[in-house]
Scaffold this active site. Structure first.
Site, mmCIF file in Angstrom:
data_model
loop_
_atom_site.group_PDB
_atom_site.id
_atom_site.type_symbol
_atom_site.label_atom_id
_atom_site.label_comp_id
_atom_site.label_asym_id
_atom_site.label_seq_id
_atom_site.Cartn_x
_atom_site.Cartn_y
_atom_site.Cartn_z
ATOM 1 N N TYR A 134 -5.819 17.348 15.033
ATOM 2 C CA TYR A 134 -5.949 16.169 14.243
ATOM 3 C C TYR A 134 -5.727 16.712 12.708
ATOM 4 O O TYR A 134 -5.418 17.803 12.487
ATOM 5 C CB TYR A 134 -7.293 15.749 14.659
ATOM 6 C CG TYR A 134 -7.534 14.401 14.134
ATOM 7 C CD1 TYR A 134 -6.645 13.230 14.495
ATOM 8 C CD2 TYR A 134 -8.813 13.878 13.306
ATOM 9 C CE1 TYR A 134 -6.931 11.990 13.976
ATOM 10 C CE2 TYR A 134 -9.107 12.662 12.979
ATOM 11 C CZ TYR A 134 -8.045 11.630 13.182
ATOM 12 O OH TYR A 134 -8.431 10.489 12.707
ATOM 13 N N ARG A 136 3.749 5.844 6.359
ATOM 14 C CA ARG A 136 2.743 6.095 5.582
ATOM 15 C C ARG A 136 1.822 7.153 6.675
ATOM 16 O O ARG A 136 0.777 6.605 6.916
ATOM 17 C CB ARG A 136 1.859 5.112 4.945
ATOM 18 C CG ARG A 136 0.995 5.501 3.799
ATOM 19 C CD ARG A 136 -0.522 5.120 4.073
ATOM 20 N NE ARG A 136 -1.193 6.239 5.177
ATOM 21 C CZ ARG A 136 -2.151 5.961 5.742
ATOM 22 N NH1 ARG A 136 -2.852 4.762 5.453
ATOM 23 N NH2 ARG A 136 -2.625 6.694 6.631
ATOM 24 N N LYS A 161 -4.056 10.620 17.932
ATOM 25 C CA LYS A 161 -4.968 9.872 18.179
ATOM 26 C C LYS A 161 -5.362 9.652 19.619
ATOM 27 O O LYS A 161 -6.492 9.512 19.891
ATOM 28 C CB LYS A 161 -4.645 8.311 17.398
ATOM 29 C CG LYS A 161 -4.523 8.623 15.879
ATOM 30 C CD LYS A 161 -5.534 8.254 15.316
ATOM 31 C CE LYS A 161 -5.446 8.495 13.633
ATOM 32 N NZ LYS A 161 -6.992 8.339 12.775
ATOM 33 N N ASP A 165 -0.995 4.092 10.466
ATOM 34 C CA ASP A 165 -0.283 4.757 9.547
ATOM 35 C C ASP A 165 1.094 4.046 9.217
ATOM 36 O O ASP A 165 2.334 4.518 9.075
ATOM 37 C CB ASP A 165 -0.026 6.310 9.814
ATOM 38 C CG ASP A 165 -1.211 6.998 9.587
ATOM 39 O OD1 ASP A 165 -2.162 6.338 9.526
ATOM 40 O OD2 ASP A 165 -0.986 8.333 9.553
ATOM 41 N N ASP A 185 -6.169 0.838 12.599
ATOM 42 C CA ASP A 185 -7.254 1.885 12.599
ATOM 43 C C ASP A 185 -7.482 2.315 11.057
ATOM 44 O O ASP A 185 -8.544 2.421 10.773
ATOM 45 C CB ASP A 185 -6.592 3.166 13.393
ATOM 46 C CG ASP A 185 -7.537 4.451 13.302
ATOM 47 O OD1 ASP A 185 -8.866 4.145 13.294
ATOM 48 O OD2 ASP A 185 -6.922 5.409 13.217
ATOM 49 N N ASP A 186 -6.327 2.088 10.199
ATOM 50 C CA ASP A 186 -6.334 2.656 8.756
ATOM 51 C C ASP A 186 -7.123 1.307 8.037
ATOM 52 O O ASP A 186 -8.022 1.907 7.087
ATOM 53 C CB ASP A 186 -5.087 2.796 8.389
ATOM 54 C CG ASP A 186 -4.410 3.705 8.842
ATOM 55 O OD1 ASP A 186 -4.838 4.899 8.899
ATOM 56 O OD2 ASP A 186 -3.413 3.467 9.441
ATOM 57 N N ASN A 222 -6.392 11.993 3.249
ATOM 58 C CA ASN A 222 -5.955 12.926 4.260
ATOM 59 C C ASN A 222 -4.576 13.431 4.275
ATOM 60 O O ASN A 222 -3.772 12.419 3.742
ATOM 61 C CB ASN A 222 -6.175 12.469 5.696
ATOM 62 C CG ASN A 222 -7.351 12.172 5.969
ATOM 63 O OD1 ASN A 222 -8.286 13.077 5.886
ATOM 64 N ND2 ASN A 222 -7.718 11.035 6.903
HETATM 65 O O1 LIG Z 1 -5.762 10.313 10.661
HETATM 66 C C1 LIG Z 1 -6.623 10.460 10.112
HETATM 67 O O2 LIG Z 1 -7.312 11.529 9.809
HETATM 68 C C2 LIG Z 1 -7.372 9.264 9.475
HETATM 69 C C3 LIG Z 1 -6.407 8.156 9.113
HETATM 70 O O3 LIG Z 1 -6.216 7.182 10.245
HETATM 71 C C4 LIG Z 1 -5.607 8.235 8.078
HETATM 72 O O4 LIG Z 1 -5.598 9.229 7.028
HETATM 73 O O5 LIG Z 1 -4.485 7.558 8.264
HETATM 74 MG MG LIG Z 2 -4.241 6.686 10.050
#
Ligand SMILES: O=C([O-])CC(=O)C(=O)O
Ligand SMILES: [Mg+2]
Length: 624
Positions: free
Chosen positions: A130, A183, A201, A274, A296-297, A438
């Site tokens: 990850y 992104r 994920k 993303d 999720d974001d 990140n």
């Molecule tokens: O993936 C990850 O660590 C957290 C996240 O969703 C991102 O930064 O887009």
């Molecule tokens: Mg993300």
């Protein structure tokens, strides 16, 4: 697919018998083996099938039953010993990307062992599968490519998406994570190479949330890329064209959503991951009313940060409404968090969301978002354009607003400078500093900087992990404020309740479920989240809260509602451990897996102690 009776084989397909190919035969005289089994490929193809391959831990009996004799060296290793060897191998690699590749190879070879390794060593291996390593993996995905993972849907497949979905070997999918790669983390447009993210994920969905691997489907939608380096890269794996936008883009996404539902029904959770700001908000708004979607974001990050803020206030004091929050970055993550915090303030204080938003300020690339900028602001920023004189930069904004918490999500590395952290520390005894971007290269500051510049007073969390920091002889353990705390449990809650929609209240429930697991001992140590080492317990609790909310809102279709949702969630979780079946009472009527699955619990006279055999099923069985 289930077969009954004693083992027999036809045309290279073995149908079970006294032991099934998923499990190890631990039968003794008083512990009879299972009377049911599942058809699997045998012999050489079984060894090449990562879902069922057990490598050297195939037992003698299995080697006979599945035509493996001679295809493996004579030794039979326990799964524990295999795990020990693999961990040693992974640790020998010093370069994180090599560790990543070793783990991906294992996933492709022996899926159970991969998950066992990951679950048992979650704190060590999370940074490998990850963030931050997965970011580098996506950047170099073309050159490290070995075997395809997940499904690729490109513009070439327009009009044929159903056909593509049907090519995927698994039919009962519960969770899809989809990206268009525009992104990826804070690294920008990585096009088709973003595939590493849905794959990563979903590995967490299984390891952290217990959703079985065969129910998880990673998808990358390739509409091109605007990344010039990738367009020129001879090893790039995606379409070599600039991104499609507008109608062409939305038609492809519409077809995708329609065909997902057509193929898997309305209870498959589609997690958007993303996407660039402009599409992320639009897609969520467009589909949330009629599909089971989660961003999720926006929502996952919001829930984890809200939980962290609630926990942090236990040491800072006061309620959310007593404090001001400053966001650096007004994209999906920043405004997603802001909205959830505002919702929680309004719920706690029984005030309107509009009033609650007054506690929240955003800074974007042009400075503080204020009412005089209204004309030029995107709609999702306008809600936070409060009356205030213009402030051009972050430092000025911290001085003007004097926030309790500073939350960075702009993907601009090192933007929390010494001056910014000192300014936060001069107005707060315990400044809350969250550097969420990140991977580590994009983090707004390091843990060491936060602790040093605040003279050890900061409550610090970051999206990507940092090692503990020693400052003035005291050890500070940074929190990892990453949506990995939320989405696996959230998804599990959706799956076990059969929820048909995701609502903000379910996201709030997930945040509260996480915050509730932060104990006074954690707070004393300065932790705002419980450790990842107990993440499966955390996920089960979050799942229970999300499921309870879905039931209360009338959105759950899995009836009847289980009495103890935490227990139920735990019992549904996939486990990679090879099974030790303990049948207390031999139930002769139960011959097949299908029968086991459809037998009401109260009639199940054969309590079993592990859920391993549940893996191939499309719905959970309670393990007594
Ligand atoms: O993936 C990850 O660590 C957290 C996240 O969703 C991102 O930064 O887009
Ligand atoms: Mg993300």
């Amino acid at each position: 697919m289930a077969a009954s009776g004693k083992g027999n084989s036809q045309n290279g397909v073995v149908t079970g018998g006294v032991e099934d190919a998923y499990g190890e035969d631990r039968a003794t005289e008083d512990q009879p083996v299972t009377p049911w089994a599942v058809c699997v490929a045998s012999g050489h193809s079984l060894l090449r099938d990562p879902r069922h391959n057990k490598g050297l831990s195939f037992t003698e009996k299995e080697r006979d039953a599945h035509y493996l004799r001679g295809l493996l060296p004579p030794v039979v290793l326990s799964q524990d010993l295999q795990e020990k060897r693999l961990l040693q191998n992974v640790r020998q690699f010093e370069v994180p990307l090599q560790r990543y590749m070793a783990l991906m190879d294992l996933q492709e070879r022996n899926e159970r062992l991969f998950y066992k390794l990951l679950i048992d060593n979650v704190e060590e291996l999370l940074p490998v599968v990850y963030t931050p390593t997965v970011g580098e993996a996506c950047q170099k995905y073309g050159s490290i490519f070995r075997r395809p993972q997940g499904l690729y849907i490109s513009l070439k497949e327009k009009g044929r998406i159903l056909e593509v979905l049907r090519n995927w070997p698994e039919k009962s999918i519960q969770v899809i994570v989809v990206t268009d790669g525009e992104r990826i983390l804070g690294l920008g447009d990585l096009g088709c190479q973003g595939m590493g993210i849905p794959v990563g994920k979903l590995a967490l969905y299984t390891a952290l949330g217990g959703v079985r691997p065969s129910a998880c489907l990673p998808i990358t939608i390739d509409v091109g890329t605007n990344n010039e380096d990738l367009l020129k890269d001879e090893f790039y794996i995606g379409l070599k064209q600039r991104r499609a936008t507008g109608q062409e883009y939305s038609e492809l996404l519409d077809e995708f959503m329609t065909e997902v539902r057509q193929n898997y029904g309305q209870k498959v959770l589609v997690q958007f991951e993303d996407f660039a700001n402009h599409n992320a908000f639009t897609l969520l708004e467009k589909y949330r009313a009629n599909h089971l979607v989660f961003n999720d974001d926006i929502q996952g990050t919001a829930a984890v940060v809200l939980a962290g803020l609630i926990a942090a206030l236990k040491s800072v004091g006061g309620t959310l409404a007593d404090h001001a929050f400053l966001f650096f970055g007004a994209g999906v993550a920043g405004t997603g968090i802001a909205e959830l915090v505002a919702l929680e303030i309004s719920r706690q204080g029984k005030v309107s969301v509009e009033e609650a938003r007054q506690k929240i300020w955003l800074v974007d690339s042009k400075g503080l978002i204020v009412a005089s900028r209204n004309e030029t602001l995107q709609p999702f920023k306008k809600r936070y354009a409060h009356e205030h004189e213009p402030v051009k930069d972050l430092l000025g904004a911290v001085k003007a607003i004097r926030p309790t918490a500073l939350i960075g999500s702009a993907g601009v590395g090192r933007s929390f400078t010494k001056e910014v952290i000192e300014a936060m520390s001069s107005v707060n005894e315990r400044p809350i500093i969250l550097a969420l971007s990140n991977p580590t290269s994009q983090s707004e500051c390091t843990a060491e900087e936060a602790y040093t510049w605040s003279q050890g007073r900061a409550i610090f969390g970051s999206g990507s992990p940092f090692d503990p920091v020693k400052y003035n002889d005291k050890l500070f353990v940074p929190a990892q404020a990453n949506n990995a705390y939320i989405f696996p449990g959230f998804g599990l809650g959706v799956v076990i309740s059969g929820a048909v929609r995701v609502t903000d209240d379910m996201v709030l429930a997930a945040a509260e479920g996480l915050a509730d697991q932060v104990t006074p001992e954690h707070i004393d140590k300065g932790l705002i989240y419980p450790p990842f080492s107990i993440i499966r317990k955390i996920s089960a609790n979050i799942a229970a809260r999300v499921a309870a909310k879905a039931y209360n809102l009338g959105l759950a279709s899995q009836l009847p509602r289980p009495k103890d949702l935490v227990n139920y969630a735990e019992s549904c979780m996939y486990t990679p451990y090879l099974p030790i079946l303990q049948m207390k009472d031999n139930n002769a009527e139960l011959q097949t897996l299908d029968e086991l699955c459809t037998t009401p619990l109260e009639e199940l006279r054969m309590p079993i102690t592990v859920s391993t055999i549940v893996e191939p099923l499309c719905f959970p069985v309670i393990i007594v």
